[in-house]
Structure formats: C-alpha cells, structure tokens
Design an enzyme around this catalytic site. Sequence first.
Site, short mmCIF file in Angstrom:
data_model
loop_
_atom_site.label_atom_id
_atom_site.label_comp_id
_atom_site.label_asym_id
_atom_site.label_seq_id
_atom_site.Cartn_x
_atom_site.Cartn_y
_atom_site.Cartn_z
N LEU A 1 -5.77 1.84 0.58
CA LEU A 1 -5.72 0.98 -0.60
C LEU A 1 -5.80 -0.48 -0.18
O LEU A 1 -6.50 -1.29 -0.79
CB LEU A 1 -4.45 1.24 -1.40
CG LEU A 1 -4.20 2.69 -1.81
CD1 LEU A 1 -2.92 2.79 -2.62
CD2 LEU A 1 -5.38 3.26 -2.59
N ASP A 2 -5.06 -0.83 0.87
CA ASP A 2 -5.11 -2.19 1.40
C ASP A 2 -6.50 -2.55 1.90
O ASP A 2 -7.09 -3.54 1.50
CB ASP A 2 -4.11 -2.33 2.55
CG ASP A 2 -2.77 -2.90 2.10
OD1 ASP A 2 -2.71 -3.54 1.05
OD2 ASP A 2 -1.78 -2.69 2.82
N HIS A 3 -7.00 -1.74 2.82
CA HIS A 3 -8.29 -2.06 3.44
C HIS A 3 -9.42 -1.98 2.42
O HIS A 3 -10.29 -2.87 2.36
CB HIS A 3 -8.55 -1.13 4.62
CG HIS A 3 -7.71 -1.44 5.82
ND1 HIS A 3 -8.10 -2.33 6.79
CD2 HIS A 3 -6.48 -0.98 6.20
CE1 HIS A 3 -7.16 -2.40 7.73
NE2 HIS A 3 -6.17 -1.61 7.39
N ASP B 1 0.82 -1.20 0.00
CA ASP B 1 0.00 0.00 0.00
C ASP B 1 0.86 1.26 0.00
O ASP B 1 0.66 2.17 -0.81
CB ASP B 1 -0.93 -0.04 1.22
CG ASP B 1 -1.82 1.17 1.35
OD1 ASP B 1 -1.30 2.30 1.45
OD2 ASP B 1 -3.05 1.01 1.39
N GLY C 1 -9.29 -4.83 0.11
CA GLY C 1 -9.65 -6.04 0.83
C GLY C 1 -11.15 -6.24 0.93
O GLY C 1 -11.66 -7.34 0.69
#
Length: 467
Positions: free
Chosen positions: A366-368, A339, A371
């Site tokens: 971006l990660d969360h 991220d 996800g």
Amino acid sequence: MLIRSILHSAVMTDIGHAWSALGGDPALLPRVSTVVREGALQGRLPVRELARACVGACALAAAELGARRAGLPDVPGVRVDDGAVAAAFVSERHLLVDGRAPVTFAPLSRFWRTADGWVRTHANYPHHRARLLDALGVPKDVAAVEAALAERSSREVEEAVYAAGGLAVALRTPKEWAEHEQGALVAGRPLIERERLDSTHARVLAPADATSTPLLPAAGLRVLDLTRVVAGPVATRTLALLGADVLRVDPPRLPELPDQHADTGFGKRSTTLDLVVGRHAFEELLGTADVVVTGYRPGALDRFGLSARALAERRPGVVVAQLSAWGGYGPWGTRRGFDSLVQVATGIATVEGSVEQPGALPAQALDHGTGYLLAAAVLRALTEQSYEGGSRVVRLALARTARWLVDGGGAGGVEGAPYEGPGPWLAEADSGLGRLRYALSPVSFEGGPADWARPPGPWGADAPRWS
C-alpha cells in the site's frame, strides 16, 4: 500466440486501470511492455499485479512528460519488469548500511491478542510508543502490554489509543470494513482524486534536450517534500530519479528513523525547518517551488497555511500532492495511519492470514504502490498544466489503494518466467551514511535514468534553500 495475447491483455488491463485513474490517454498504453515473473510478490491477493500497475503507470507518466518537454514525436517505450518491481517494493529489506541490515519494526509494533480478537499497534517512533504506553497505563515492556491488551476488546483499544494520540487498529474483515462508515466513504472515492484549483496560465517548462542521456522528465523542477515514513518519500524519491531538485523538510524535533531515511533519501537533500520560527525561509522556498508533496494527516499542516488552496494562492501554478492513510474525510479523516494498520482495518490481514493468526502482504504494497501512483499523479498534472494551465491538487489514500487491491487490483493468474531473486536489481554506492546496498528504481523507459544522481546524506544536514 493466443496465450501470449491473453497474457498481454490481462497485464495491460491492470496498468490501464491506473492510467485511466490518472486521466491518461489510453492510446499511449501500447507503449508499455512487461516482463512477467512467476513467484514475485506472492500473496493471496494480487499484489504483484497491483505493484506492476502502479509502477507501469508511473513510468508511462514519466515518459509522456519527457516526450512533451523534449518535443519527441512519440512517447518513449516503457518496460516494466516484475523482478525490478518486486525488489523495489521491499527496498527497505534489501538496504544494507556498511553491511548492517536495517531495523524495520520495533518490538511494540505488532499484532496482539485482545479479549475478543486481534489488534495491531504501530510504535516505531518514540512519541507514538509513549502514547501507546500512556493509553494502556503500562511500562515499556512487551509482557505488560500483552497482559493489558488481553483484558480489553479490540475496538476499545483502538479508540483509547487513538484518543491518546497513539496508533492501534482492530482487525476487521473486508465485509466489516465495507460496512464501516469510513470504509464506505473511501469506496465511493476515485483511486486518484484530481482537481484544478484556478485558471492560472500554463506554465512554460524549459525544453529538454532530446539528444541528452538520460532523458530527465522532471529536470529543473523544484519539489518541496513534506512527507514522512514510506509512501510519500517513495513518491519524491521517484521524482528525484527523474531529475527533480527535491528538498525534504522535517521538523527539527521530529527526526526520521535513520534506516528509513537511508532507504527513501536517494536523490534528495534533507533539511530541518520550524514552520513557525522559520516561516520566512519556508516562504522563500515556496516562492520558486513547482511541486509541494505533503504526507502528514489531513489538516495537520493547514494551520501553517499549507492547504492546497492556500499554497496555490501564494504560488500560482503549483502542483500540490496530498497523501493520507484513510482519506481526508469521514470519521477517520484526521487519524494517523500506516500501511500495516490499513492492512488490518481493511480486511487484508484476515485474507492473508489464517484461523490462528492474522497475516500481512509480502511487502508494504500500500505504501509503495500509493507512492508510485502519487509520483505518477504529479507527473500527469505537470503534463496537463503544460497544455491547460491551472494550479493542481492530487490526493491519494492508502485505504483507497487497499480497496482496489481487495476488489481484485489486478488480473491475477498470469504466469511468466520464474522470479529468481533481487540480485540484478540491487546496486551499491558510497554515501555520507556509509557504504549502501540498495534496490534500484523499477521506473524504466527508453532513454530514461537507471539510477539516482546522488545517494542520501545525513538527515537534516542541508541548508533550507534550493541547490
């Protein structure tokens, strides 16, 4: 009344974009209600709006599948609260293990000045740290790394560290990334890539009891979790919340960071398995798996026969969910990424920074965000399968989510009640890792689960078999 109508329309446009990318029926969008909180996930880019959209789409996908399995006449109502979303998007910061705050970024994971600008490195894992130091030819010392980087250009560092198997990315503006070959290719792809691989008959999902509490849309489904770090584990953590039997499988010689495992391991079991030596055990797991989620760089698992088509050939009807940093195509298609690095490459760090220093989003959004979209894509694929059959693959990339955010990613400018902190959305539980304080899931729908059925246990402590 007019102001409330405009506010609701703006919010639903955000969620509607994500829902459309998932192939969802727009007639279901009125099932979503929102609690807007001013001050949550504040940034120059519309992070709050993107986060709300990702979670809202995921919750609606869960409610839709739950209604399908329980034979409900209507999809349960979905409620998205900015407070819950904000708490969950920084879940790693709220985690406490026996009162101890987690370790997030290592000393060598940061921004560095170069001869012509800035570069950001990622060295949280020991093997990545070693490769960074080898590429620079310096000892494990912040001052030595700083001096070595100051003598080189950002692009030179980026290429040298990548060639050594490490992680470093030069700072770019949104315009520079749009003109980059990889950036242009990413922009041309859909937010969520969805593909039907074959004409396998529709899988018959066991009916759910409409009167049971909570309603678990993924109950009875088996999920092989071959992901690491944050985005993939957030997706599988969400599927575990919804009732799936999630087994995370890691290489025995590549342990996950303990605090990262504690944050993203809720609801799952964790095992280690060498995909060469333990091939028979893996094939037994695959033989009754419903979903396989992968989060390694594109192509890394293909040599083990784990491409989407190879998996579908051996397990017809499977749903394969693939996550990457940069997209599985183009000159950066096989590169590792995180991220923080995607933020730097795509121009987010310049937008969120200042003349003196690059910046960062208020969360690893971006990660969360990716996800939750990945979990939503799995849930929608399962719903579509129940009508149409077919093995499915869904693909998402952090860089594509970043493009959505930079392009506007949400309506922005919508005000609501003030965000007064994460307190209502934090919980505590005893576990095999100690007493945990953690953020609750923001995925919420009428009759759905409020918390995970089990806390995380020690990394790699479970046997490689289904529960």
